[in-house]
Design a protein around this motif. Structure first.
Motif, PDB file in Angstrom:
ATOM      1  N   ARG A 100       1.758  63.161  -0.948  1.00  0.00           N
ATOM      2  CA  ARG A 100       2.265  62.233  -0.040  1.00  0.00           C
ATOM      3  C   ARG A 100       3.899  61.967  -0.264  1.00  0.00           C
ATOM      4  N   ASN A 102       6.676  58.724   0.927  1.00  0.00           N
ATOM      5  CA  ASN A 102       7.016  57.571   1.485  1.00  0.00           C
ATOM      6  C   ASN A 102       7.940  57.539   2.548  1.00  0.00           C
ATOM      7  N   ASP A 103       7.528  57.406   3.760  1.00  0.00           N
ATOM      8  CA  ASP A 103       8.372  57.634   5.018  1.00  0.00           C
ATOM      9  C   ASP A 103       8.853  56.124   5.495  1.00  0.00           C
ATOM     10  N   THR A 106       5.673  53.822   4.797  1.00  0.00           N
ATOM     11  CA  THR A 106       4.530  54.371   5.143  1.00  0.00           C
ATOM     12  C   THR A 106       4.224  55.480   4.498  1.00  0.00           C
ATOM     13  N   ARG A 108       2.965  59.017   3.983  1.00  0.00           N
ATOM     14  CA  ARG A 108       2.074  59.877   4.884  1.00  0.00           C
ATOM     15  C   ARG A 108       1.665  61.256   4.056  1.00  0.00           C
ATOM     16  N   LYS A 201       7.387  66.746   8.921  1.00  0.00           N
ATOM     17  CA  LYS A 201       6.458  67.531   8.096  1.00  0.00           C
ATOM     18  C   LYS A 201       5.719  68.510   9.041  1.00  0.00           C
TER      19      LYS A 201
END
Lengths: 204, 191
Positions: A100, A102-103, A106, A108, A201
């Motif tokens: 994942r 950390n955007d 969040t 993702r 992505k």
């Protein structure tokens, strides 16, 4: 007697260490790609980087309780860089794992990888500080499947540096282990700098 | 007595584990401080010794790779850092020519117990791949159980800039053509 006991404990520890650790640290230059394109003279391949998830060595715990280990870095180069990252079972792997990012607060999902049956799930990473100054921090949160909050084993990671453009790394994948008969690998791109960055992505 | 010793050892090991630092992130940094746009380093890779050298009765870590015949020459800087469980490991970097013999490149770098060395890898005219290998050993058997951080830095430098034009970091050139042993050339300060 004391000397014998110490020697015995030492031998036991040494034996355990030899069994429990990776066979070698490996850095190949211009790796052999038996699939597409082969690679260039400036590409390299690093095998079996170990990520551990026990309470003493993991990097943290997700808000939902799963432990995570970070593959991260800081990019101060104005050039774009591409890595192909493959996940392998460690000595005590989870059945599934996920990566994942950390955007902006969040988490993702980039990819979910099945580590059973040896698996060799792969993703690509593009990192580019495409600004005139500053640096770009990036991080992949490697973690077991959702709900596996007790996981304390390990996974291994193979990394290939690819000498390709952003498109070649991500949307129009060339080089590396990419097999045109298979689906393209999931990818994630970090661009910008610490003050203003974007994460995109695809293929998942 | 044996039971007491075993319990004591267990307690010591538990304490070592409990006091380990928690930051274990593996970091790939692009253009780390003082380097160029195509340089990088990989940090956060922790090792213990996993092979045994019967000639010196010391364990070692094998850092191993292949240089393919059409790869460019590379300058690789290898250094050791504090482990997660041992704050001050005493390490030494060796390099082999493929014949089974190894030579020391660096022991105590910069007055520390840690090690640092540059490796210039060049395979010329090879028709197949040529392996190279670097060994990292403890200084002596007192440090056989230490863990340490293995730091790899790729430097985008010419052969001279990597090696002969600097006298700070001990270096070795590994020059081969795919047939072993390779030719090794050491800096004057390699030891």
């Amino acid at each position: 007697m004391l000397k014998k006991i110490f020697a015995g404990v030492g031998a036991l520890l040494l034996g355990s260490a030899f069994v429990a650790q990776p066979a070698l640290a490996r850095f190949d230059l211009h790796f052999a790609s038996d699939l597409a394109d082969g690679g260039t003279a400036y590409e390299w391949y690093m095998k079996d980087i170990v990520f551990t998830f026990d309470a003493e060595t993991r990097d943290g715990v997700m808000p939902s309780g799963e432990p995570y280990a970070l593959f991260k870095g800081t990019d101060a180069s104005p050039n774009g860089h591409c890595l192909e990252i493959s996940f392998l079972p460690g000595w005590s792997p989870p059945s599934w794992m996920q990566a994942r990012v950390n955007d902006h607060g969040t988490f993702r999902l980039v990819t979910i990888a099945n580590l059973e049956n040896g698996g060799y799930p792969t993703m690509r990473l593009w990192v580019h500080r495409n600004t005139s100054s500053g640096s770009l921090p990036w991080a992949l949160y490697l973690m077991p499947e959702d709900g596996n909050t007790e996981f304390s084993g390990d996974i291994h990671v193979d990394v290939r540096r690819l000498e390709v453009s952003k498109a070649g790394c991500t949307t129009n994948q060339v080089g590396g282990a990419f097999d045109p008969t298979l689906n393209p690998f999931p990818w994630v791109a970090f661009e910008g700098n610490s003050g203003n960055y974007t994460i995109t992505k695809g293929n998942f | 007595m044996i039971r007491r010793m075993a319990i004591g050892s267990g307690v010591l090991l538990s304490m070592a584990l409990l006091t380990a630092p928690s930051d274990a992130a593996v970091s790939w940094n692009l253009k780390p401080s003082g380097t160029g746009n195509w340089d990088w380093n990989l940090k956060g890779v922790y090792q213990v010794y996993d092979y045994w050298d019967p000639n010196t009765s010391l364990p070692y870590t094998l850092y191993y790779g292949f240089m393919w015949h059409d790869a460019a020459d590379h300058c690789i800087e290898i250094s050791t850092g504090p482990g997660r469980f041992v704050a001050n490991p005493d390490t030494r970097i060796w390099v082999g020519d493929g014949s089974g013999s190894v030579w020391s490149v660096n022991d105590d770098f910069g007055g520390t117990l840690l090690s640092k060395a540059r490796i210039w890898i060049r395979y010329t005219g090879a028709t197949n791949e040529g392996p190279y290998n670097v060994w990292i050993k403890p200084y002596n058997s007192n440090y056989s159980f230490d863990d340490y951080e293995l730091i790899t830095t790729r430097r985008d430098l010419s052969e001279a800039a990597c090696t002969t034009n600097q006298t700070t970091i001990p270096w070795v050139k590994i020059i081969g053509n795919g047939n072993l042993p390779s030719t090794l050339v050491f800096s004057p300060n390699a030891a």
